[in-house]
Design a protein around this motif. Structure first.
Motif, short mmCIF file in Angstrom:
data_model
loop_
_atom_site.label_atom_id
_atom_site.label_comp_id
_atom_site.label_asym_id
_atom_site.label_seq_id
_atom_site.Cartn_x
_atom_site.Cartn_y
_atom_site.Cartn_z
N GLY A 60 -1.40 -8.91 8.53
CA GLY A 60 -1.72 -9.07 7.10
C GLY A 60 -2.80 -10.11 6.83
O GLY A 60 -3.02 -10.49 5.68
N LYS A 61 -3.50 -10.54 7.86
CA LYS A 61 -4.54 -11.57 7.65
C LYS A 61 -5.67 -11.05 6.78
O LYS A 61 -6.05 -11.67 5.79
CB LYS A 61 -5.11 -12.02 9.02
CG LYS A 61 -4.06 -12.60 9.95
CD LYS A 61 -4.65 -12.99 11.29
CE LYS A 61 -5.15 -11.80 12.10
NZ LYS A 61 -4.11 -10.86 12.52
N THR A 62 -6.21 -9.90 7.18
CA THR A 62 -7.34 -9.36 6.43
C THR A 62 -6.91 -9.02 5.00
O THR A 62 -7.65 -9.26 4.05
CB THR A 62 -7.89 -8.12 7.14
OG1 THR A 62 -8.27 -8.52 8.46
CG2 THR A 62 -9.08 -7.54 6.43
N THR A 63 -5.70 -8.49 4.87
CA THR A 63 -5.21 -8.17 3.53
C THR A 63 -5.17 -9.43 2.66
O THR A 63 -5.61 -9.42 1.51
CB THR A 63 -3.81 -7.54 3.63
OG1 THR A 63 -3.88 -6.44 4.53
CG2 THR A 63 -3.33 -7.07 2.29
N GLU A 106 -12.10 -13.35 11.55
CA GLU A 106 -12.54 -13.07 12.92
C GLU A 106 -14.06 -13.07 13.03
O GLU A 106 -14.66 -12.08 13.46
CB GLU A 106 -11.98 -11.72 13.39
CG GLU A 106 -10.48 -11.69 13.40
CD GLU A 106 -9.96 -10.36 13.90
OE1 GLU A 106 -10.56 -9.82 14.85
OE2 GLU A 106 -8.98 -9.86 13.36
N HIS A 138 -8.47 -14.41 16.46
CA HIS A 138 -7.60 -14.14 17.61
C HIS A 138 -7.99 -14.99 18.79
O HIS A 138 -7.35 -14.94 19.84
CB HIS A 138 -7.68 -12.67 18.00
CG HIS A 138 -7.01 -11.76 17.03
ND1 HIS A 138 -5.68 -11.88 16.71
CD2 HIS A 138 -7.46 -10.72 16.31
CE1 HIS A 138 -5.35 -10.95 15.83
NE2 HIS A 138 -6.43 -10.24 15.57
N PHE A 140 0.89 -1.17 0.00
CA PHE A 140 0.00 0.00 0.00
C PHE A 140 0.92 1.21 0.00
O PHE A 140 1.45 1.57 1.04
CB PHE A 140 -0.88 0.03 1.25
CG PHE A 140 -1.89 -1.08 1.30
CD1 PHE A 140 -2.98 -1.08 0.44
CD2 PHE A 140 -1.76 -2.11 2.22
CE1 PHE A 140 -3.93 -2.08 0.50
CE2 PHE A 140 -2.70 -3.12 2.27
CZ PHE A 140 -3.78 -3.11 1.42
N ASN A 176 -2.00 -8.27 15.48
CA ASN A 176 -2.71 -7.20 14.78
C ASN A 176 -1.82 -6.58 13.70
O ASN A 176 -0.64 -6.35 13.93
CB ASN A 176 -3.11 -6.09 15.75
CG ASN A 176 -4.15 -6.54 16.75
OD1 ASN A 176 -4.02 -6.31 17.93
ND2 ASN A 176 -5.17 -7.20 16.27
N GLY A 177 -2.42 -6.35 12.56
CA GLY A 177 -1.68 -5.69 11.49
C GLY A 177 -0.72 -6.61 10.77
O GLY A 177 0.10 -6.16 9.98
N1 LIG Z 1 -5.66 0.43 2.58
C1 LIG Z 1 -4.51 0.36 3.25
N2 LIG Z 1 -3.59 1.33 3.12
C2 LIG Z 1 -2.40 1.27 3.78
N3 LIG Z 1 -2.06 0.28 4.60
C3 LIG Z 1 -2.92 -0.74 4.78
C4 LIG Z 1 -4.18 -0.75 4.12
N4 LIG Z 1 -4.83 -1.88 4.47
C5 LIG Z 1 -4.01 -2.54 5.32
N5 LIG Z 1 -2.85 -1.85 5.51
C6 LIG Z 1 -1.71 -2.27 6.34
O1 LIG Z 1 -1.41 -3.59 6.05
C7 LIG Z 1 -1.04 -4.29 7.22
C8 LIG Z 1 -1.86 -5.54 7.37
O2 LIG Z 1 -3.19 -5.21 7.73
P1 LIG Z 1 -4.31 -6.31 7.93
O3 LIG Z 1 -5.59 -5.60 8.03
O4 LIG Z 1 -4.19 -7.34 6.88
O5 LIG Z 1 -3.92 -6.93 9.35
P2 LIG Z 1 -4.63 -8.10 10.14
O6 LIG Z 1 -3.65 -9.19 10.23
O7 LIG Z 1 -5.95 -8.42 9.57
O8 LIG Z 1 -4.79 -7.42 11.56
P3 LIG Z 1 -5.94 -7.59 12.66
O9 LIG Z 1 -5.58 -8.78 13.45
O10 LIG Z 1 -5.80 -6.37 13.48
O11 LIG Z 1 -7.24 -7.68 11.96
C9 LIG Z 1 -1.20 -3.31 8.36
O12 LIG Z 1 0.07 -2.81 8.67
C10 LIG Z 1 -2.07 -2.24 7.80
O13 LIG Z 1 -1.77 -1.00 8.38
#
Ligand SMILES: Nc1ncnc2c1ncn2[C@@H]1O[C@H](COP(=O)(O)OP(=O)(O)OP(=O)(O)O)[C@@H](O)[C@H]1O
Ligand SMILES: [Mg+2]
Lengths: 294, 533
Positions: free
Chosen positions: A41-44, A155, A187, A13, A38-39
């Motif tokens: 990259g799971k949701t990504t 989640e 989580h 990003f 958290n953060g």
């Molecule tokens: N649209 C975006 N623009 C910039 N950075 C992003 C964007 N979407 C996600 N990120 C970054 O990508 C990384 C992964 O985010 P992601 O949402 O995948 O985490 P996660 O593992 O799902 O976390 P959580 O457990 O909190 O849900 C994070 O550092 C987040 O800040």
């Protein structure tokens, strides 16, 4: 057979690298846990799998089709539940469930009504008036009412009460029994431990560990509590033994799982009177991995 | 290809379902008011030589800038009057409707995370955008028909079926064009607020371009979609080509928007969001700081917009002056307000209208308090050590100040441009003072919004309708010879037109007191009620 396959996917990003070459594989009929801080990259990853954001490189495939290009075809056979469910405030829960099921191309009314019953949802209320947990239930019911082959859950239970959590686990087991596959990001580690066949741990956009829970346990330490008739000499010096603590008549310590046999053989010469070994919980495992590269 | 649009129809059905109240309200009220106003015309403009003379005076630059060029002034029948006086205004309202509805179903849904769930279903990447376009094209067509049929059925002089259908078609085409343009803006930004700022700025620009173009340069008008559609010369020559041209032109933003939509990530814009500060600035330490921070962009854009708007109108003064000096006819029939020129009258009208436009950003700011509540964010603030009064006061202070600043900026813009083109410009200081008399009226609207937030939080949009009514009665009050009491319903009806009449300090004081009372009502209600969604 691999239902879902992520190969060396990278996602940036702007200047932030959210995913740095991750690979995953979910096989037919298994529940796959996806955990990480958290953060991480799971949701990504999940959004790339859903084809709503595009990977910079690497391939993401579901049912052998490309997650971005063939999104529509794939989505006919998957069901997705996000952690934070936003719905249209002026539609009722029942309307939304029907809409989702219809868009996916199925309609199994008895199944829908049964799920509404089990999740104890009032489908006549407007979504704007639902609590967080109830909005999540709407998405869960819509997902389980569909006859999907793969469930992608991000989640999905973060807002459910313990009773509903049990209903959810039940639904998951049924899905598994019916040969469906699941990618579950969560989580709630006890949930993952109970349900998942294999897990991957992701951290800072990289998969740092994956395998069955047993395999992962093997990579960490087992807790041992032992009482012996004779004192154990030089316990601290044995390779693989850590955190030794003495109590009247015995010791507690941790031992690297691969060396467990060796260590037990050594202390058995001291006439064991009681022995307790606890495999690491997923939580300990998680914290171990999390801190390892701290 | 078809995969990109999979399930578009089902999503269109969802939009109909969600807007089952909103869309009919828009359509019915626009059609209803068009018919009512048309029905009023014969009594306002009875046939005869007098009507023809009035028509000639309508060809003055001041009126053209506000209503568009007058076609058929030599035979000013009911059809020509309707098209001249009402078509542009209605087209602007239709454009506003389209901007609001398109954003609601594209960027705002996306921003709120609703599209994410939809996209996990077997739904094409373009299905959402396409369904929104589909529904709005249909809505516009229905609207066009709903306006056209009653107009034709009224059977007034010069209002035949062909003209009435074209009247409806012009509205529908304008609506479709602005829907298309808004769809494009919705692809550019991550938030629907910014997208709506772009879309409304585009609408404002189209209006100003047309205003200046209609007076001095035909090509300039034709570039503006609003100017172009007026070239249909409805009820006079009934040209269909502008409608066709606008519809064809609407294809371009739609195609570009589709293209952007297929390549970008969900919830991302094309204009990237910049990384921000690591720490809150010194400013962002209090509710007031938060409001300023939240509204910074809106206020800046509006400030620039108000200045440009004032300047655009100011640039017309040269033409108004020349017209007043050369038109004999004009001198004959309008010596009515003694000692004041057409320029003065135009200025009086503009000051009132500019103040109503300045009310828009001010109202946006105070209504944001309610927006934050809807988005579940107010609880974060109230959970901190912030009282409700404190919170509302922060929004009020910013709104009240913004009203004054916006009005002042537009007048400075107006004066600067006018001074450049007029031989004997009006004095800045007095004009500014005259303009600021209107500011307490904006405060009354702010107070009304606060009171609604306090007691009727679900109906805060009423304040927009009230502002719309104020604008309508001021804009059309004398043209339509609306009865005096209709003007008295709005705050603006109680202030004399400056510089034509004297204002007493008492009137200004009274307005300010009214505003203050409404605000106090707002505080009382807000601190007593539940925070709801
Ligand atoms: N649209 C975006 N623009 C910039 N950075 C992003 C964007 N979407 C996600 N990120 C970054 O990508 C990384 C992964 O985010 P992601 O949402 O995948 O985490 P996660 O593992 O799902 O976390 P959580 O457990 O909190 O849900 C994070 O550092 C987040 O800040
Ligand atoms: Mg997440």
């Amino acid at each position: 057979m691999a239902i879902l396959k992520v190969n060396d996917v990278t996602k940036k990003f702007g200047s932030v690298t959210a995913l740095d070459g991750i690979s995953l594989e979910v096989r037919q009929g298994e529940i796959y846990g996806f955990i990480g801080p958290n953060g991480a990259g799971k949701t990504t990853t999940i959004r790339i799998l859903l084809g709503i954001i595009k990977a910079n490189s690497g391939s993401a495939q579901i049912f052998g089709m490309d997650a971005w290009r063939d999104a529509v075809e794939i989505h006919k056979r998957i069901a997705y539940v996000p952690g934070e469910v936003s719905l249209w405030p002026n539609l009722t829960g029942g309307e939304v469930i029907d809409l989702f099921v219809k868009l996916r191309g199925g309609h199994n009314k008895p199944r829908r009504d049964e799920l509404i019953e089990r999740f104890d949802l009032d489908p006549t209320k407007k979504c704007g008036t639902y609590s967080k947990g109830n909005r999540q239930k709407v998405a869960l019911i819509a997902a389980f009412a569909a006859d999907a082959d793969l469930y992608i859950l991000d989640e999905p239970t973060s807002g459910l009460d313990p009773l509903m959590e049990l209903v959810f686990q039940e639904c998951m087991r049924e899905a598994k029994a019916a040969g469906k596959s699941v990618l579950l990001s969560s989580h709630i580690l006890s949930e993952v431990e109970k349900l998942c066949d294999r897990v991957s741990i992701i951290r800072r956009g990289r998969i740092i560990e994956s395998g069955s829970l047993d395999e992962l346990r093997h990579l960490t330490r087992t807790k041992v509590r032992v009482q012996t008739a004779k004192p154990i000499p030089n316990l601290n010096d044995i390779p693989g033994v850590h955190d030794v603590e003495e109590f009247p008549g015995g010791f507690t310590f941790q031992v690297d799982s691969p060396r467990l046999g060796e260590v037990i053989r050594y202390i058995s010469s001291c006439e064991i009177t009681a022995l307790e070994s606890t495999p690491p919980t997923l939580e300990e495992l998680f914290i171990h991995h999390y801190q390892r590269e701290g | 290809m078809s995969r990109l649009f999979a399930n578009t129809l089902a999503l269109a059905g969802l939009i109909w379902r969600r807007d089952r109240i909103q869309i009919p309200i828009w359509v019915v009220s626009i059609a209803f008011w068009s018919a009512v106003l048309a029905a009023m015309l014969p009594s306002l403009y009875p046939p005869g030589p007098e009507r023809e003379i009035i028509a000639q005076t309508f060809a003055n630059p001041a009126l053209i800038s506000m209503l568009g060029p007058g076609y058929g002034l030599d035979n000013y029948h009911m059809g020509a009057i309707m098209a001249h006086q009402m078509l542009l205004f209605t087209a602007v309202i239709v454009a506003v409707m389209n901007i609001i509805l398109i954003l609601r179903h594209t960027r705002r849904d996306e921003e709120q995370g609703r599209i994410e769930v939809v996209r996990s279903l077997p739904v094409g990447r373009l299905a959402n955008a396409a369904s929104a376009v589909l529904v709005l094209v249909l809505t516009n067509l229905i609207l066009g028909a709903a306006v056209a049929v009653p107009l034709a059925l009224l059977g007034l002089e010069g209002m035949d079926w062909q003209g009435s259908l074209l009247y409806g078609a012009v509205l529908a085409a304008t609506g479709i064009f602005f829907a298309a343009a808004t769809l494009f803006f919705a692809q550019l930004t991550e938030t629907s607020r910014t997208a709506s700022a772009y879309a409304f700025a585009f609408l404002g620009l189209s209006f100003l371009l047309r205003a200046i173009g209609d007076i001095s340069s035909e090509p300039l008008s034709v570039i503006s979609p609003l100017g172009l559609v007026l070239r249909a010369q409805v009820y006079v020559n009934n040209y269909w080509w502008p409608v066709v041209l606008v519809l064809v032109a609407a294809g371009a933003p739609i195609l570009v928007a589709f293209r952007l939509n297929t390549t970008r990530d969900l919830e991302a814009g094309i204009i990237p969001a910049k990384p921000g500060r690591r720490y809150a600035s010194r400013l962002l330490q209090s509710p007031l700081g938060l409001v300023l921070r939240l509204e910074k962009t809106v206020v800046t854009c509006w400030a620039v917009g108000m200045f440009v708007m004032g300047a655009s109108y100011g640039s017309i003064f040269g033409d108004v002056e020349t017209f007043a000096q050369t038109s004999d006819l004009y001198k004959q029939i309008l010596p009515s307000v003694e000692g004041f020129s057409l320029t003065d009258q135009f200025l009086a009208m503009l000051l009132a209208i500019l103040s109503m436009i300045a009310a828009v950003p001010a109202l946006q700011i105070i209504l944001r308090l309610r927006g934050e509540e809807r988005a579940n964010r107010v609880e974060h603030l109230l959970a901190g050590a912030v009282s409700r009064n404190h919170l509302m006061a922060a929004f009020l202070v910013v709104a009240v100040a913004a009203a004054a600043v916006m009005q002042a900026l537009s007048v400075v813009g107006l004066w600067l441009a006018a001074a450049a083109v007029v031989s004997d410009p009006f004095p800045l200081r007095e004009t500014l003072a005259a303009a600021l008399v209107y500011v307490p009226l904006i405060w009354i609207l702010i107070g009304l919004a606060a009171a609604l937030i306090g007691y009727f939080p679900q109906h805060t949009n009423l304040v927009w309708i009230y502002l719309g009514a104020s604008l309508f009665t001021t804009y059309f009050g004398s043209l339509l010879r609306l009865p005096e009491w209709t003007k008295k319903l709005t705050p603006w009806g109680h202030i004399p037109s400056i510089p034509l009449e004297e204002v007493s300090a008492g009137t200004v004081f009274l307005s300010a007191i009214t505003a203050a009372i409404l605000m106090v009502i707002g505080f009382t209600g807000y601190s007593k009620r539940d925070i709801i969604r």
